[in-house]
Each structure stands twice: as C-alpha cells, then as structure tokens.
Motif scaffolding. Structure first.
Motif, mmCIF file in Angstrom:
data_model
loop_
_atom_site.group_PDB
_atom_site.id
_atom_site.type_symbol
_atom_site.label_atom_id
_atom_site.label_comp_id
_atom_site.label_asym_id
_atom_site.label_seq_id
_atom_site.Cartn_x
_atom_site.Cartn_y
_atom_site.Cartn_z
ATOM 1 N N LEU A 208 21.215 53.291 54.499
ATOM 2 C CA LEU A 208 20.052 54.164 54.382
ATOM 3 C C LEU A 208 20.430 55.509 53.776
ATOM 4 O O LEU A 208 19.662 56.096 53.023
ATOM 5 C CB LEU A 208 19.402 54.387 55.752
ATOM 6 C CG LEU A 208 18.919 53.134 56.477
ATOM 7 C CD1 LEU A 208 18.371 53.503 57.843
ATOM 8 C CD2 LEU A 208 17.882 52.395 55.644
ATOM 9 N N GLU A 209 21.605 55.990 54.154
ATOM 10 C CA GLU A 209 22.051 57.291 53.647
ATOM 11 C C GLU A 209 23.568 57.357 53.670
ATOM 12 O O GLU A 209 24.212 56.822 54.575
ATOM 13 C CB GLU A 209 21.465 58.423 54.507
ATOM 14 C CG GLU A 209 21.717 59.793 53.931
ATOM 15 C CD GLU A 209 20.927 60.876 54.645
ATOM 16 O OE1 GLU A 209 21.245 62.060 54.423
ATOM 17 O OE2 GLU A 209 20.008 60.562 55.422
ATOM 18 N N ARG A 210 24.114 58.046 52.673
ATOM 19 C CA ARG A 210 25.562 58.237 52.554
ATOM 20 C C ARG A 210 25.800 59.694 52.207
ATOM 21 O O ARG A 210 25.205 60.224 51.275
ATOM 22 C CB ARG A 210 26.109 57.345 51.439
ATOM 23 C CG ARG A 210 27.568 57.549 51.100
ATOM 24 C CD ARG A 210 27.989 56.637 49.966
ATOM 25 N NE ARG A 210 27.867 55.248 50.380
ATOM 26 C CZ ARG A 210 28.892 54.404 50.444
ATOM 27 N NH1 ARG A 210 30.096 54.777 50.079
ATOM 28 N NH2 ARG A 210 28.689 53.165 50.841
ATOM 29 N N ARG A 211 26.683 60.326 52.975
ATOM 30 C CA ARG A 211 27.068 61.709 52.682
ATOM 31 C C ARG A 211 28.573 61.800 52.779
ATOM 32 O O ARG A 211 29.180 61.240 53.686
ATOM 33 C CB ARG A 211 26.428 62.681 53.670
ATOM 34 C CG ARG A 211 24.929 62.763 53.498
ATOM 35 C CD ARG A 211 24.355 63.885 54.251
ATOM 36 N NE ARG A 211 22.906 63.886 54.067
ATOM 37 C CZ ARG A 211 22.121 64.769 54.580
ATOM 38 N NH1 ARG A 211 22.610 65.741 55.331
ATOM 39 N NH2 ARG A 211 20.830 64.713 54.387
ATOM 40 N N ALA A 212 29.138 62.528 51.862
ATOM 41 C CA ALA A 212 30.588 62.678 51.842
ATOM 42 C C ALA A 212 30.947 64.159 51.865
ATOM 43 O O ALA A 212 30.312 64.978 51.201
ATOM 44 C CB ALA A 212 31.175 62.017 50.607
ATOM 45 N N THR A 213 31.954 64.460 52.656
ATOM 46 C CA THR A 213 32.582 65.769 52.618
ATOM 47 C C THR A 213 33.922 65.556 51.930
ATOM 48 O O THR A 213 34.281 64.417 51.625
ATOM 49 C CB THR A 213 32.786 66.337 54.045
ATOM 50 O OG1 THR A 213 33.762 65.540 54.723
ATOM 51 C CG2 THR A 213 31.477 66.367 54.829
ATOM 52 N N PRO A 214 34.693 66.587 51.695
ATOM 53 C CA PRO A 214 35.994 66.355 51.063
ATOM 54 C C PRO A 214 36.880 65.371 51.843
ATOM 55 O O PRO A 214 37.693 64.678 51.249
ATOM 56 C CB PRO A 214 36.615 67.750 51.017
ATOM 57 C CG PRO A 214 35.435 68.660 50.908
ATOM 58 C CD PRO A 214 34.390 68.026 51.792
ATOM 59 N N ARG A 215 36.708 65.279 53.146
ATOM 60 C CA ARG A 215 37.584 64.419 53.943
ATOM 61 C C ARG A 215 36.905 63.215 54.596
ATOM 62 O O ARG A 215 37.574 62.258 54.936
ATOM 63 C CB ARG A 215 38.254 65.234 55.040
ATOM 64 C CG ARG A 215 39.206 66.252 54.481
ATOM 65 C CD ARG A 215 39.926 66.967 55.563
ATOM 66 N NE ARG A 215 40.774 67.988 54.965
ATOM 67 C CZ ARG A 215 41.843 68.457 55.508
ATOM 68 N NH1 ARG A 215 42.233 68.035 56.689
ATOM 69 N NH2 ARG A 215 42.555 69.377 54.901
#
Length: 102
Positions: A84-91
């Motif tokens: 449904l949703e994907r979020r990425a931070t640097p790590r």
C-alpha cells in the motif's frame, strides 16, 4: 489487544488480527527460509485485509549476497501481501502492506 511475538509461533489467534508490526526483526533471522516462514506467519495471523507494517534495514536488501529488493518484494507477494505504501530513509525501508489483496 496487544500480544507479543511469542504468540506468532502458535495457532493462537490465527486470522484474528487487524494489524501486525514487524520492525527490525526479519533481518535478524539466519536465512531466507526463516525469513519466508516469518512473513508467512505474519500473514497467517492477519484477518483478510489486515495491515502488516514492516521495517527492514535497506542495507540488508541492497548489499546482501543472499537477496535483492526484487526478491524480497516477490516473497511478500507470494505470502499474499499487497504493498500500500513504501517509504525509505537513508537506512530503513518502511512498508505498509495489506493481507489478501484488500
């Protein structure tokens, strides 16, 4: 109701949860087979349309000799999870997934 991870190893409350959260756990399992079993167990405990929130280190997917982001996504799809949703931070990679295609 909030239950601990120890319940995941049994049939207790199978198919009765609206939400399952698994943060920084899959990367601690020893091999791909164990990770696949864990994902299947998460799905088994969700009601149809229930939500699964996963958090995994990006390095475990992007720098691994054993898996790739595409393979990880395929494991999630085979288990019956729909992104449904994907979020990425640097790590970290944060995923919100639904069981049963809802």
């Amino acid at each position: 109701r909030v239950d601990g991870v120890g319940r995941l190893n049994s049939d207790f409350h199978t198919g009765s949860y609206d939400v399952v959260v698994c943060a920084l756990v899959l990367n601690c399992l020893p091999d791909a087979a164990a990770r696949g079993r864990m994902v299947a167990g998460l799905v088994a405990h969700l009601r149809p349309g229930g939500l699964c929130f996963l958090v995994v280190p990006r390095s475990c997917l992007e720098r691994s000799a054993a898996t790739t982001p595409a393979r990880f996504d395929a494991v999630l799809r085979r288990a019956g999870l729909v992104e449904l949703e994907r979020r990425a931070t640097p790590r970290l990679l944060h995923l919100c997934l639904a069981a049963g295609g809802a």
